[in-house]
Write a protein that holds these residues in place. Structure first.
Motif, PDB file in Angstrom:
ATOM      1  N   ARG A 106      -6.424   3.958   2.989  1.00  0.00           N
ATOM      2  CA  ARG A 106      -6.696   5.017   3.962  1.00  0.00           C
ATOM      3  C   ARG A 106      -7.849   4.630   4.877  1.00  0.00           C
ATOM      4  O   ARG A 106      -8.729   3.842   4.487  1.00  0.00           O
ATOM      5  N   MET A 107      -7.841   5.146   6.099  1.00  0.00           N
ATOM      6  CA  MET A 107      -8.932   4.908   7.032  1.00  0.00           C
ATOM      7  C   MET A 107     -10.188   5.633   6.564  1.00  0.00           C
ATOM      8  O   MET A 107     -10.113   6.738   6.010  1.00  0.00           O
ATOM      9  N   SER A 108     -11.337   5.036   6.797  1.00  0.00           N
ATOM     10  CA  SER A 108     -12.585   5.721   6.527  1.00  0.00           C
ATOM     11  C   SER A 108     -12.780   6.835   7.556  1.00  0.00           C
ATOM     12  O   SER A 108     -12.141   6.846   8.620  1.00  0.00           O
ATOM     13  N   GLY A 160       0.828  -1.197   0.000  1.00  0.00           N
ATOM     14  CA  GLY A 160       0.000   0.000   0.000  1.00  0.00           C
ATOM     15  C   GLY A 160       0.859   1.242   0.000  1.00  0.00           C
ATOM     16  O   GLY A 160       2.080   1.174   0.157  1.00  0.00           O
ATOM     17  N   SER A 161       0.232   2.380  -0.163  1.00  0.00           N
ATOM     18  CA  SER A 161       0.959   3.637  -0.223  1.00  0.00           C
ATOM     19  C   SER A 161       1.579   3.980   1.129  1.00  0.00           C
ATOM     20  O   SER A 161       1.199   3.435   2.168  1.00  0.00           O
ATOM     21  N   ALA A 162       2.519   4.917   1.113  1.00  0.00           N
ATOM     22  CA  ALA A 162       3.227   5.303   2.326  1.00  0.00           C
ATOM     23  C   ALA A 162       2.269   5.884   3.353  1.00  0.00           C
ATOM     24  O   ALA A 162       1.354   6.640   3.020  1.00  0.00           O
ATOM     25  N   GLY A 163       2.491   5.515   4.618  1.00  0.00           N
ATOM     26  CA  GLY A 163       1.743   6.115   5.710  1.00  0.00           C
ATOM     27  C   GLY A 163       0.481   5.386   6.105  1.00  0.00           C
ATOM     28  O   GLY A 163      -0.231   5.826   7.016  1.00  0.00           O
ATOM     29  N   PHE A 164       0.179   4.262   5.459  1.00  0.00           N
ATOM     30  CA  PHE A 164      -1.053   3.548   5.779  1.00  0.00           C
ATOM     31  C   PHE A 164      -0.871   2.476   6.849  1.00  0.00           C
ATOM     32  O   PHE A 164      -1.807   1.731   7.145  1.00  0.00           O
ATOM     33  N   GLY A 165       0.327   2.352   7.415  1.00  0.00           N
ATOM     34  CA  GLY A 165       0.513   1.487   8.582  1.00  0.00           C
ATOM     35  C   GLY A 165       0.989   0.081   8.307  1.00  0.00           C
ATOM     36  O   GLY A 165       0.845  -0.796   9.164  1.00  0.00           O
ATOM     37  N   LYS A 166       1.597  -0.155   7.148  1.00  0.00           N
ATOM     38  CA  LYS A 166       2.049  -1.504   6.812  1.00  0.00           C
ATOM     39  C   LYS A 166       3.083  -2.021   7.815  1.00  0.00           C
ATOM     40  O   LYS A 166       2.925  -3.081   8.413  1.00  0.00           O
ATOM     41  N   ASN A 188     -16.623  16.622  14.570  1.00  0.00           N
ATOM     42  CA  ASN A 188     -16.597  17.555  13.446  1.00  0.00           C
ATOM     43  C   ASN A 188     -15.217  18.191  13.277  1.00  0.00           C
ATOM     44  O   ASN A 188     -14.758  18.415  12.148  1.00  0.00           O
ATOM     45  N   THR A 189     -14.550  18.499  14.397  1.00  0.00           N
ATOM     46  CA  THR A 189     -13.197  19.051  14.320  1.00  0.00           C
ATOM     47  C   THR A 189     -12.236  18.029  13.723  1.00  0.00           C
ATOM     48  O   THR A 189     -11.420  18.358  12.852  1.00  0.00           O
ATOM     49  N   ILE A 190     -12.328  16.790  14.185  1.00  0.00           N
ATOM     50  CA  ILE A 190     -11.461  15.725  13.672  1.00  0.00           C
ATOM     51  C   ILE A 190     -11.717  15.508  12.182  1.00  0.00           C
ATOM     52  O   ILE A 190     -10.776  15.393  11.380  1.00  0.00           O
ATOM     53  N   LEU A 191     -12.987  15.479  11.794  1.00  0.00           N
ATOM     54  CA  LEU A 191     -13.313  15.275  10.386  1.00  0.00           C
ATOM     55  C   LEU A 191     -12.817  16.435   9.527  1.00  0.00           C
ATOM     56  O   LEU A 191     -12.334  16.231   8.407  1.00  0.00           O
ATOM     57  N   GLY A 192     -12.925  17.657  10.044  1.00  0.00           N
ATOM     58  CA  GLY A 192     -12.439  18.802   9.287  1.00  0.00           C
ATOM     59  C   GLY A 192     -10.950  18.718   9.031  1.00  0.00           C
ATOM     60  O   GLY A 192     -10.477  19.006   7.916  1.00  0.00           O
ATOM     61  N   ILE A 193     -10.179  18.304  10.043  1.00  0.00           N
ATOM     62  CA  ILE A 193      -8.732  18.165   9.882  1.00  0.00           C
ATOM     63  C   ILE A 193      -8.414  17.018   8.922  1.00  0.00           C
ATOM     64  O   ILE A 193      -7.510  17.119   8.083  1.00  0.00           O
ATOM     65  N   ASP A 194      -9.185  15.944   9.024  1.00  0.00           N
ATOM     66  CA  ASP A 194      -8.932  14.809   8.137  1.00  0.00           C
ATOM     67  C   ASP A 194      -9.172  15.199   6.679  1.00  0.00           C
ATOM     68  O   ASP A 194      -8.361  14.878   5.799  1.00  0.00           O
ATOM     69  N   ARG A 195     -10.254  15.896   6.434  1.00  0.00           N
ATOM     70  CA  ARG A 195     -10.582  16.281   5.056  1.00  0.00           C
ATOM     71  C   ARG A 195      -9.594  17.304   4.502  1.00  0.00           C
ATOM     72  O   ARG A 195      -9.280  17.297   3.307  1.00  0.00           O
ATOM     73  N   ALA A 196      -9.096  18.173   5.375  1.00  0.00           N
ATOM     74  CA  ALA A 196      -8.202  19.235   4.909  1.00  0.00           C
ATOM     75  C   ALA A 196      -6.756  18.785   4.798  1.00  0.00           C
ATOM     76  O   ALA A 196      -6.024  19.249   3.908  1.00  0.00           O
ATOM     77  N   ALA A 197      -6.330  17.865   5.678  1.00  0.00           N
ATOM     78  CA  ALA A 197      -4.888  17.614   5.753  1.00  0.00           C
ATOM     79  C   ALA A 197      -4.480  16.160   5.913  1.00  0.00           C
ATOM     80  O   ALA A 197      -3.446  15.753   5.374  1.00  0.00           O
ATOM     81  N   ASN A 250      -4.798   9.069   6.364  1.00  0.00           N
ATOM     82  CA  ASN A 250      -3.441   8.510   6.376  1.00  0.00           C
ATOM     83  C   ASN A 250      -2.899   8.573   7.803  1.00  0.00           C
ATOM     84  O   ASN A 250      -2.764   9.657   8.379  1.00  0.00           O
ATOM     85  N   PHE A 251      -2.576   7.425   8.380  1.00  0.00           N
ATOM     86  CA  PHE A 251      -2.171   7.386   9.779  1.00  0.00           C
ATOM     87  C   PHE A 251      -0.881   8.173  10.011  1.00  0.00           C
ATOM     88  O   PHE A 251      -0.712   8.838  11.039  1.00  0.00           O
ATOM     89  N   ARG A 252       0.038   8.120   9.075  1.00  0.00           N
ATOM     90  CA  ARG A 252       1.287   8.868   9.256  1.00  0.00           C
ATOM     91  C   ARG A 252       1.017  10.370   9.245  1.00  0.00           C
ATOM     92  O   ARG A 252       1.629  11.121  10.006  1.00  0.00           O
ATOM     93  N   ASN A 253       0.099  10.816   8.388  1.00  0.00           N
ATOM     94  CA  ASN A 253      -0.276  12.225   8.407  1.00  0.00           C
ATOM     95  C   ASN A 253      -0.858  12.616   9.759  1.00  0.00           C
ATOM     96  O   ASN A 253      -0.546  13.686  10.303  1.00  0.00           O
ATOM     97  N   TRP A 254      -1.687  11.750  10.303  1.00  0.00           N
ATOM     98  CA  TRP A 254      -2.287  12.038  11.605  1.00  0.00           C
ATOM     99  C   TRP A 254      -1.221  12.094  12.700  1.00  0.00           C
ATOM    100  O   TRP A 254      -1.311  12.904  13.631  1.00  0.00           O
ATOM    101  N   THR A 255      -0.199  11.263  12.597  1.00  0.00           N
ATOM    102  CA  THR A 255       0.871  11.301  13.588  1.00  0.00           C
ATOM    103  C   THR A 255       1.628  12.622  13.516  1.00  0.00           C
ATOM    104  O   THR A 255       1.940  13.238  14.548  1.00  0.00           O
ATOM    105  N   THR A 256       1.914  13.079  12.307  1.00  0.00           N
ATOM    106  CA  THR A 256       2.591  14.365  12.128  1.00  0.00           C
ATOM    107  C   THR A 256       1.741  15.510  12.675  1.00  0.00           C
ATOM    108  O   THR A 256       2.245  16.398  13.383  1.00  0.00           O
ATOM    109  N   ILE A 257       0.456  15.493  12.349  1.00  0.00           N
ATOM    110  CA  ILE A 257      -0.443  16.544  12.827  1.00  0.00           C
ATOM    111  C   ILE A 257      -0.521  16.530  14.356  1.00  0.00           C
ATOM    112  O   ILE A 257      -0.491  17.580  15.006  1.00  0.00           O
ATOM    113  N   THR A 258      -0.604  15.342  14.937  1.00  0.00           N
ATOM    114  CA  THR A 258      -0.676  15.236  16.399  1.00  0.00           C
ATOM    115  C   THR A 258       0.584  15.787  17.048  1.00  0.00           C
ATOM    116  O   THR A 258       0.518  16.500  18.063  1.00  0.00           O
TER     117      THR A 258
END
Length: 257
Positions: free
Chosen positions: A183-185, A52-58, A206-215, A219-227
């Motif tokens: 990617r996670m749903s 799978g693509s990078a950041g999906f948790g393989k 709604n805040t979590i969904l807004g961040i997911d849609r925008a950034a 992608n779990f790796r993206n979420w780790t960076t954002i966190t």
């Protein structure tokens, strides 16, 4: 490969977290599926491809599953930059902790590896498998097909390894299980984030969904960076909860926004 771990063995759970974030391993759908698939692969002494693509948790999912299922018999290679069969030979020699100097002749090297891999069952993990070409995958098949070796082989890599394997029917036919990471749903993102890190506990869906849609885009790796950025920003701004100013500040750190 993490320089703090013994070469060839599984890293500790803390090493799985990108940016060394103090977070939890979450039993996502992908991780639970990985546990089942690796269990089946071990029982069959087969070959598996997690792709799978990078950041999906393989890598994290494979490592976590193997720490549960086969921590003492797993040997891990991480290969880079178009590895050749010679690179795989030397990587296995080091990962298996074989004594002395590596043999200089391929036929002697292969005999040593086959004898070693025949004395007891082992799980061999090839991470970053997308870097391998046909000859490297053929070398793994060479070891796997030997009638005396006792191994299960798990490839973890990007979509490139799928393309190489599917072009070669002799190789593709050896793969017992293919697992595609995606990617996670949005529903899984909302359910997963509070369990992943305490920062997200109490944050509105709604805040979590807004961040997911925008950034983050599931992608779990993206979420780790954002966190990580969120935690840093809260410390800098002396905040106790996430607000719009903090979110905009985090977005300013991310490319492509």
């Amino acid at each position: 490969m993490n320089g703090n771990m013994t070469y060839g063995r599984l890293p500790t759970a803390s090493a799985d977290h990108f940016h060394h974030l103090d977070a939890h391993v979450v039993a996502t759908k992908a991780l639970l599926t990985t546990v089942d698939n690796i269990q089946d692969t071990i029982e069959a002494q087969g070959m598996m491809c997690a792709l799978g693509s990078a950041g999906f948790g393989k890598t994290m999912s494979v490592n976590s599953a193997l720490r549960k299922l086969a921590p003492d018999i797993t040997y891990r290679l991480e290969l880079r930059s178009g590895p050749t069969p010679r690179d795989i030979r030397h990587g296995l020699f080091k990962a298996l902790g074989l004594p002395g100097d590596p043999p200089t002749r391929p036929i002697e090297f292969d005999r040593l590896l086959k004898e070693t891999l025949s004395d007891t069952f082992r799980v061999l993990v090839c991470d970053e498998a997308q870097w391998m070409g046909r000859s490297s995958f053929e070398y793994w098949r060479h070891l796997f097909d030997d009638r005396d070796t006792k191994i299960a082989v798990i490839f973890a890599g990007g979509d490139g390894c799928y393309k190489v394997l599917k072009r070669e029917p002799m190789l593709a036919s050896r793969i017992f299980i293919w697992q595609k990471f995606t990617r996670m749903s949005e529903n899984e993102v909302v359910a997963t984030l509070p369990a992943f890190h305490s920062l997200w506990c109490g944050v509105s869906p709604n805040t979590i969904l807004g961040i997911d849609r925008a950034a983050a885009h599931g992608n779990f790796r993206n979420w780790t960076t954002i966190t990580k950025h969120m935690c840093n920003g809260m410390n800098k701004m002396k905040l106790t909860e996430i607000n719009d100013d903090l979110v905009r500040w985090v977005y300013s750190k991310l490319g492509g926004m």
